[in-house]
Design a protein around this motif. Structure first.
Motif, PDB file in Angstrom:
ATOM      1  N   VAL A  45       0.838  -1.161  -0.021  1.00 16.50           N
ATOM      2  CA  VAL A  45      -0.062  -0.188   0.007  1.00 16.50           C
ATOM      3  C   VAL A  45       0.791   1.144   0.037  1.00 16.50           C
ATOM      4  N   GLN A  46       2.033   1.141   0.837  1.00 21.54           N
ATOM      5  CA  GLN A  46       2.763   2.279   0.667  1.00 21.54           C
ATOM      6  C   GLN A  46       3.523   2.642  -0.630  1.00 21.54           C
ATOM      7  N   SER A  49       1.140   4.282  -2.795  1.00 21.32           N
ATOM      8  CA  SER A  49       0.949   5.531  -2.427  1.00 21.32           C
ATOM      9  C   SER A  49       2.108   6.541  -3.033  1.00 21.32           C
ATOM     10  N   LEU A  50       3.484   5.684  -2.695  1.00 20.23           N
ATOM     11  CA  LEU A  50       4.612   6.495  -3.264  1.00 20.23           C
ATOM     12  C   LEU A  50       4.400   6.762  -4.706  1.00 20.23           C
ATOM     13  N   MET A  52       2.041   6.696  -7.013  1.00 25.67           N
ATOM     14  CA  MET A  52       0.801   7.602  -7.300  1.00 25.67           C
ATOM     15  C   MET A  52       1.147   9.167  -6.906  1.00 25.67           C
ATOM     16  N   GLY A  53       2.066   9.333  -6.040  1.00 26.15           N
ATOM     17  CA  GLY A  53       2.492  10.734  -5.481  1.00 26.15           C
ATOM     18  C   GLY A  53       3.654  11.248  -5.905  1.00 26.15           C
ATOM     19  N   ARG A  57       5.963  10.157 -11.264  1.00 26.54           N
ATOM     20  CA  ARG A  57       4.864   8.790 -11.169  1.00 26.54           C
ATOM     21  C   ARG A  57       5.681   7.629 -11.370  1.00 26.54           C
TER      22      ARG A  57
END
Length: 117
Positions: A45-46, A49-50, A52-53, A57
């Motif tokens: 999940v991390q 998240s990384l 996507m942010g 990309r």
């Protein structure tokens, strides 16, 4: 040692109608469960998240490993599981593999979980 995920056909779109639309077929339920299983880890999940942010990309496995505090081999394992589920992709550039999230597949997964048809 945990079992590895069965291979999901990532060339096919994420499976099915929203869960609230009615009973799901066994095949669709298995495909959805395998994709959700790929996300059922805090490190993964991390990583999503990384990715996507990230400004571009894209990130290397070593950059992701450093960001989440795991070894390069562990990061590569998690990226492999996400790639097999179609949630990330990679491209070789020079000596590095650059990983990126697959936003369309993540959005399709979100749509399946949406309670509104």
């Amino acid at each position: 040692m945990p079992k590895s995920l069965p291979i999901v056909d990532v060339s096919a779109p994420i499976c099915c109608a929203p869960l609230a639309a009615g009973p799901m077929s066994t095949d669709d339920a298995i495909e959805l469960a395998l994709r959700l299983r790929a996300l059922a880890d805090p490190i993964r999940v991390q990583v999503i998240s990384l990715l996507m942010g990230a400004p571009t990309r894209e990130m290397t496995a070593s950059d992701l490993a450093a960001a989440v505090g795991v070894s390069g081999g562990t990061a590569t394992h998690h990226l492999s599981q996400l790639r097999r589920a179609g949630l990330v992709s990679s491209q070789r550039r020079g000596v590095n593999n650059l990983y990126r999230a697959e936003p369309a597949n993540l959005e399709a997964l979100r749509a399946v979980l949406d309670t509104c048809c």
